[in-house]
Design a protein around this motif. Structure first.
Motif, PDB file in Angstrom:
ATOM      1  N   LEU A 127    -145.653  56.265  38.652  1.00  0.00           N
ATOM      2  CA  LEU A 127    -146.054  55.098  39.437  1.00  0.00           C
ATOM      3  C   LEU A 127    -146.642  54.013  38.544  1.00  0.00           C
ATOM      4  O   LEU A 127    -146.298  52.822  38.680  1.00  0.00           O
ATOM      5  CB  LEU A 127    -147.077  55.522  40.497  1.00  0.00           C
ATOM      6  N   LEU A 128    -147.506  54.395  37.626  1.00  0.00           N
ATOM      7  CA  LEU A 128    -148.136  53.417  36.741  1.00  0.00           C
ATOM      8  C   LEU A 128    -147.099  52.727  35.849  1.00  0.00           C
ATOM      9  O   LEU A 128    -147.109  51.508  35.679  1.00  0.00           O
ATOM     10  CB  LEU A 128    -149.204  54.089  35.888  1.00  0.00           C
ATOM     11  N   PHE A 129    -146.189  53.508  35.282  1.00  0.00           N
ATOM     12  CA  PHE A 129    -145.143  52.914  34.442  1.00  0.00           C
ATOM     13  C   PHE A 129    -144.222  52.030  35.269  1.00  0.00           C
ATOM     14  O   PHE A 129    -143.755  50.986  34.789  1.00  0.00           O
ATOM     15  CB  PHE A 129    -144.345  54.009  33.741  1.00  0.00           C
ATOM     16  N   GLY A 130    -143.947  52.446  36.511  1.00  0.00           N
ATOM     17  CA  GLY A 130    -143.122  51.616  37.375  1.00  0.00           C
ATOM     18  C   GLY A 130    -143.779  50.283  37.694  1.00  0.00           C
ATOM     19  O   GLY A 130    -143.116  49.236  37.701  1.00  0.00           O
ATOM     20  N   LEU A 131    -145.090  50.311  37.953  1.00  0.00           N
ATOM     21  CA  LEU A 131    -145.808  49.059  38.228  1.00  0.00           C
ATOM     22  C   LEU A 131    -145.816  48.143  37.009  1.00  0.00           C
ATOM     23  O   LEU A 131    -145.691  46.918  37.139  1.00  0.00           O
ATOM     24  CB  LEU A 131    -147.243  49.375  38.661  1.00  0.00           C
ATOM     25  N   ILE A 132    -145.949  48.736  35.825  1.00  0.00           N
ATOM     26  CA  ILE A 132    -145.903  47.935  34.602  1.00  0.00           C
ATOM     27  C   ILE A 132    -144.529  47.292  34.437  1.00  0.00           C
ATOM     28  O   ILE A 132    -144.402  46.114  34.067  1.00  0.00           O
ATOM     29  CB  ILE A 132    -146.259  48.797  33.380  1.00  0.00           C
ATOM     30  N   ASP A 133    -143.464  48.050  34.736  1.00  0.00           N
ATOM     31  CA  ASP A 133    -142.115  47.498  34.632  1.00  0.00           C
ATOM     32  C   ASP A 133    -141.906  46.363  35.627  1.00  0.00           C
ATOM     33  O   ASP A 133    -141.264  45.346  35.314  1.00  0.00           O
ATOM     34  CB  ASP A 133    -141.082  48.598  34.877  1.00  0.00           C
ATOM     35  N   VAL A 134    -142.435  46.537  36.843  1.00  0.00           N
ATOM     36  CA  VAL A 134    -142.304  45.474  37.854  1.00  0.00           C
ATOM     37  C   VAL A 134    -143.033  44.221  37.395  1.00  0.00           C
ATOM     38  O   VAL A 134    -142.524  43.093  37.519  1.00  0.00           O
ATOM     39  CB  VAL A 134    -142.848  45.961  39.209  1.00  0.00           C
ATOM     40  N   PHE A 135    -144.234  44.399  36.858  1.00  0.00           N
ATOM     41  CA  PHE A 135    -144.987  43.249  36.353  1.00  0.00           C
ATOM     42  C   PHE A 135    -144.239  42.571  35.208  1.00  0.00           C
ATOM     43  O   PHE A 135    -144.202  41.335  35.113  1.00  0.00           O
ATOM     44  CB  PHE A 135    -146.365  43.708  35.884  1.00  0.00           C
ATOM     45  N   GLU A 136    -143.646  43.370  34.328  1.00  0.00           N
ATOM     46  CA  GLU A 136    -142.902  42.794  33.201  1.00  0.00           C
ATOM     47  C   GLU A 136    -141.703  41.993  33.691  1.00  0.00           C
ATOM     48  O   GLU A 136    -141.406  40.911  33.170  1.00  0.00           O
ATOM     49  CB  GLU A 136    -142.447  43.902  32.262  1.00  0.00           C
ATOM     50  N   ARG A 137    -141.000  42.508  34.701  1.00  0.00           N
ATOM     51  CA  ARG A 137    -139.861  41.771  35.246  1.00  0.00           C
ATOM     52  C   ARG A 137    -140.288  40.437  35.840  1.00  0.00           C
ATOM     53  O   ARG A 137    -139.590  39.434  35.713  1.00  0.00           O
ATOM     54  CB  ARG A 137    -139.160  42.617  36.316  1.00  0.00           C
TER      55      ARG A 137
END
Length: 249
Positions: free
Chosen positions: A231-241
């Motif tokens: 979940l944390l890595f997914g949120l970071i990826d969403v923020f990066e996008r």
């Protein structure tokens, strides 16, 4: 949309592969300490809302608080050191002398100074992330040639405008990468810190289940901890996008 679907399918395929591997190992060993994943998932479904959810929420709160504090302190310091050479000359020795210290070695000191409660755990997460943020942001800004700023200042741009249109876009990718790299270490160390002075958190829950010889709940806790990391890595990826749209191909 296709990119999101492809990412979800790749994660689903990886999860199926790991579960199949787990199942094969459990059947091969045939030991009570390695239950099959179906039994663990059934147990997890029964106890998640009743028990594990509260522990996961406490762990996520500690990570979020430590990350927020690290960003609030580390990003401005990284900008200061990257943009102002004199600040970098004075602050770099301090960073270089303290960065290599294993942060887990500081846990006894933090517990003596801040107690065994929430503050010491949040500060440990903060110490793990903040140095990587400082170094990454500073290095990203220092790669910019000074000629990049001169035309803007000659046109009357303020530092705030230079920061918004030059410094921030240049530093965001490395900043996000630093947070992503530090996050895995932060979750691992949080597991260790939660075995001291608390009755809530995934670290406490997993160790408590192990001491009670309840292997189903122990593995259920490990699955939840893994899902938290995802979940944390997914949120970071969403923020990066969202924040680094210019990097999309």
């Amino acid at each position: 949309m296709k990119g999101i679907q492809h990412t979800l399918l790749s994660y689903a395929a990886a999860a199926v592969f790991l579960l199949a591997l787990w199942w094969a190992i459990a059947l091969l060993l045939a030991l009570p300490i390695v239950p099959t994943p179906d039994k663990v998932l059934v147990r997890l479904a029964h106890i998640f809302s009743r028990d594990i959810f509260a522990h996961a929420a406490w762990s996520l709160w500690r990570i979020a608080a430590g990350l927020g504090l690290a960003v609030c302190v580390g990003y401005p310091l990284g900008v200061l050191m990257g943009y102002f050479r004199r600040a970098d000359r004075y602050l770099s020795p301090v960073v270089y002398l303290t960065y290599p210290i294993p942060k887990i070695a500081l846990l006894p000191i933090l517990m003596l100074l801040a107690g065994v409660g929430e503050l010491s755990k949040i500060l440990m997460i903060f110490l793990i992330i903040v140095f990587q943020v400082i170094v990454a942001v500073r290095d990203a800004i220092r790669t910019l040639p000074e000629e990049r700023y001169a035309p803007l200042y000659s046109l009357g741009a303020s530092f705030a405008q230079v920061f918004r249109f030059v410094i921030l876009p240049a530093s965001l990718p490395k900043f996000i990468t630093a947070v992503r790299v530090a996050m895995a270490t932060a979750v691992s160390v949080l597991f260790f810190t939660e075995t001291f002075g608390t009755q809530y958190g995934m670290g406490y829950y997993i160790m408590d289940a192990w001491l009670r010889v309840n292997y189903l709940e122990m593995y259920a806790g490990i699955l939840v901890l893994s899902a938290m990391g995802l979940l944390l890595f997914g949120l970071i990826d969403v923020f990066e996008r969202a924040a680094c749209r210019w990097q999309r191909k």
